[in-house]
Design a protein around this motif. Structure first.
Motif, mmCIF file in Angstrom:
data_model
loop_
_atom_site.group_PDB
_atom_site.id
_atom_site.type_symbol
_atom_site.label_atom_id
_atom_site.label_comp_id
_atom_site.label_asym_id
_atom_site.label_seq_id
_atom_site.Cartn_x
_atom_site.Cartn_y
_atom_site.Cartn_z
ATOM 1 N N SER A 281 -5.007 4.899 -3.892
ATOM 2 C CA SER A 281 -4.348 4.135 -4.987
ATOM 3 C C SER A 281 -4.415 5.004 -6.266
ATOM 4 C CB SER A 281 -4.481 2.735 -4.988
ATOM 5 O OG SER A 281 -5.638 2.432 -5.595
ATOM 6 N N SER A 282 -3.494 4.780 -7.062
ATOM 7 C CA SER A 282 -3.659 5.468 -8.468
ATOM 8 C C SER A 282 -4.996 4.882 -9.150
ATOM 9 C CB SER A 282 -2.502 5.270 -9.177
ATOM 10 O OG SER A 282 -2.024 4.005 -9.452
ATOM 11 N N LYS A 283 -5.584 3.797 -8.973
ATOM 12 C CA LYS A 283 -6.683 3.163 -9.666
ATOM 13 C C LYS A 283 -8.134 3.543 -9.116
ATOM 14 C CE LYS A 283 -3.915 -0.579 -11.179
ATOM 15 N NZ LYS A 283 -3.559 -1.931 -11.070
ATOM 16 N N GLY A 284 -8.088 4.270 -7.853
ATOM 17 C CA GLY A 284 -9.430 4.501 -7.211
ATOM 18 C C GLY A 284 -10.062 5.449 -7.815
ATOM 19 N N ILE A 285 -11.587 5.310 -8.244
ATOM 20 C CA ILE A 285 -12.342 6.004 -9.087
ATOM 21 C C ILE A 285 -13.701 6.129 -7.975
ATOM 22 C CG2 ILE A 285 -11.494 5.738 -11.493
ATOM 23 C CD1 ILE A 285 -13.890 3.555 -11.831
ATOM 24 N N TYR A 286 -13.813 5.399 -7.166
ATOM 25 C CA TYR A 286 -15.126 5.577 -6.243
ATOM 26 C C TYR A 286 -14.820 6.185 -4.818
ATOM 27 C CZ TYR A 286 -16.802 2.527 -9.778
ATOM 28 O OH TYR A 286 -17.145 1.604 -10.835
ATOM 29 N N CYS A 287 -15.454 7.005 -4.347
ATOM 30 C CA CYS A 287 -15.210 7.542 -2.916
ATOM 31 C C CYS A 287 -15.476 6.609 -1.808
ATOM 32 C CB CYS A 287 -16.207 8.896 -2.792
ATOM 33 S SG CYS A 287 -17.877 8.550 -2.659
ATOM 34 N N SER A 288 -16.562 5.708 -2.009
ATOM 35 C CA SER A 288 -16.793 4.732 -1.019
ATOM 36 C C SER A 288 -17.409 3.424 -1.698
ATOM 37 C CB SER A 288 -17.821 5.363 -0.059
ATOM 38 O OG SER A 288 -19.256 5.442 -0.708
ATOM 39 N N SER A 289 -17.463 2.372 -0.869
ATOM 40 C CA SER A 289 -18.352 1.094 -1.298
ATOM 41 C C SER A 289 -19.686 1.385 -1.702
ATOM 42 C CB SER A 289 -18.085 0.106 -0.189
ATOM 43 O OG SER A 289 -18.734 0.409 0.877
ATOM 44 N N ILE A 290 -20.381 2.417 -1.173
ATOM 45 C CA ILE A 290 -21.520 2.643 -1.475
ATOM 46 C C ILE A 290 -21.954 2.972 -3.012
ATOM 47 C CG2 ILE A 290 -23.725 4.131 -1.231
ATOM 48 C CD1 ILE A 290 -22.925 4.101 1.868
ATOM 49 N N MET B 43 0.961 -1.149 0.125
ATOM 50 C CA MET B 43 0.055 0.145 0.035
ATOM 51 C C MET B 43 0.997 1.289 -0.119
ATOM 52 S SD MET B 43 -3.263 0.449 1.694
ATOM 53 C CE MET B 43 -4.018 2.158 2.383
ATOM 54 N N SER B 44 0.645 2.189 -0.898
ATOM 55 C CA SER B 44 1.517 3.233 -0.958
ATOM 56 C C SER B 44 0.895 4.315 -0.005
ATOM 57 C CB SER B 44 1.376 3.862 -2.195
ATOM 58 O OG SER B 44 0.087 4.350 -2.503
ATOM 59 N N HIS B 45 1.495 5.334 0.259
ATOM 60 C CA HIS B 45 1.224 6.553 1.151
ATOM 61 C C HIS B 45 0.878 7.608 0.131
ATOM 62 C CE1 HIS B 45 2.572 4.479 4.753
ATOM 63 N NE2 HIS B 45 3.741 4.163 4.059
ATOM 64 N N LEU B 46 0.549 7.457 -1.044
ATOM 65 C CA LEU B 46 0.226 8.644 -1.749
ATOM 66 C C LEU B 46 -1.169 8.752 -1.610
ATOM 67 C CD1 LEU B 46 1.281 7.073 -5.367
ATOM 68 C CD2 LEU B 46 2.233 9.027 -4.051
ATOM 69 N N GLN B 47 -1.508 10.180 -1.643
ATOM 70 C CA GLN B 47 -2.820 10.484 -1.656
ATOM 71 C C GLN B 47 -3.183 11.426 -2.838
ATOM 72 O OE1 GLN B 47 -3.299 12.772 2.030
ATOM 73 N NE2 GLN B 47 -2.914 11.033 3.326
ATOM 74 N N ILE B 48 -3.995 10.922 -3.502
ATOM 75 C CA ILE B 48 -4.441 11.625 -4.963
ATOM 76 C C ILE B 48 -5.979 12.228 -4.845
ATOM 77 C CG2 ILE B 48 -4.608 11.204 -7.329
ATOM 78 C CD1 ILE B 48 -2.797 8.590 -6.756
ATOM 79 N N LYS B 49 -5.940 13.387 -5.173
ATOM 80 C CA LYS B 49 -7.280 14.002 -5.221
ATOM 81 C C LYS B 49 -8.170 13.584 -6.476
ATOM 82 C CE LYS B 49 -6.961 16.804 -1.809
ATOM 83 N NZ LYS B 49 -7.990 17.154 -0.648
ATOM 84 N N ARG B 50 -9.166 12.974 -6.292
ATOM 85 C CA ARG B 50 -10.055 12.411 -7.501
ATOM 86 C C ARG B 50 -11.431 13.043 -7.476
ATOM 87 N NH1 ARG B 50 -7.803 7.818 -10.415
ATOM 88 N NH2 ARG B 50 -5.607 8.363 -10.409
ATOM 89 N N ILE B 51 -12.197 12.855 -8.330
ATOM 90 C CA ILE B 51 -13.700 13.181 -8.367
ATOM 91 C C ILE B 51 -14.427 11.712 -8.578
ATOM 92 C CG2 ILE B 51 -15.688 14.135 -9.553
ATOM 93 C CD1 ILE B 51 -13.708 16.411 -10.090
ATOM 94 N N CYS B 52 -15.193 11.493 -7.775
ATOM 95 C CA CYS B 52 -15.913 9.963 -7.889
ATOM 96 C C CYS B 52 -16.853 9.788 -9.194
ATOM 97 C CB CYS B 52 -16.741 10.075 -6.491
ATOM 98 S SG CYS B 52 -17.777 8.429 -6.594
ATOM 99 N N VAL B 53 -16.729 8.789 -9.732
ATOM 100 C CA VAL B 53 -17.375 8.734 -11.019
ATOM 101 C C VAL B 53 -18.996 8.774 -10.795
ATOM 102 C CG1 VAL B 53 -17.970 6.975 -12.686
ATOM 103 C CG2 VAL B 53 -15.716 7.273 -12.007
ATOM 104 N N VAL B 54 -19.505 8.303 -9.466
ATOM 105 C CA VAL B 54 -21.046 8.064 -9.402
ATOM 106 C C VAL B 54 -21.764 9.391 -8.840
ATOM 107 C CG1 VAL B 54 -22.781 7.059 -8.105
ATOM 108 C CG2 VAL B 54 -20.778 5.667 -9.292
ATOM 109 N N CYS B 55 -21.069 9.975 -7.782
ATOM 110 C CA CYS B 55 -21.635 11.144 -7.011
ATOM 111 C C CYS B 55 -21.068 12.436 -7.250
ATOM 112 C CB CYS B 55 -21.574 11.036 -5.294
ATOM 113 S SG CYS B 55 -19.927 10.833 -4.760
#
Length: 110
Positions: A21-30, A1-13
């Motif tokens: 991680s660099s592959k995260g596109i959702y803000c939560s499991s919901i 697990m990396s210690h990177l913190q990347i600001k992203r916009i959730c695809v759904v909400c």
């Protein structure tokens, strides 16, 4: 697990979140579950049920008729046919709560 913190916009909400991680596109499991359900609905194929229309021409070759077939073939009401059954004027065979009639017996009575 990396210690990177990347600001992203959730695809759904469409809210901003910090990705772990660099592959995260959702803000939560919901949001992940909502998107998964939406994709499942889009990919399902709905096959409409087609009911066969009963006509006299279709019934010419049949030797046995059900109640609905007899109503269409002889152009009588279902109530009249059931009354004939109740009066024992009509020979029939009962299979799992379905009545089947010989076409010749129906022609004789009606």
């Amino acid at each position: 697990m990396s210690h990177l913190q990347i600001k992203r916009i959730c695809v759904v909400c469409k809210e901003e979140f910090t990705a772990k991680s660099s592959k995260g596109i959702y803000c939560s499991s919901i949001c992940f579950k909502r998107n998964y359900r939406k994709l499942q609905k889009e990919n399902t194929v709905v096959i409409p049920k087609v009911k066969l229309i009963i006509t006299k021409e279709n019934l010419q070759n049949k030797h046995y008729l059900s109640v609905k077939d007899a109503v269409v073939f002889f152009e009588i009401s279902e109530v009249t046919l059931r009354r004939k059954i109740k009066e024992n004027n009509l020979k029939y065979v009962s299979l799992k709560n379905r009545f089947l009639f010989l076409k010749s017996d129906l022609e004789r009575v009606i």
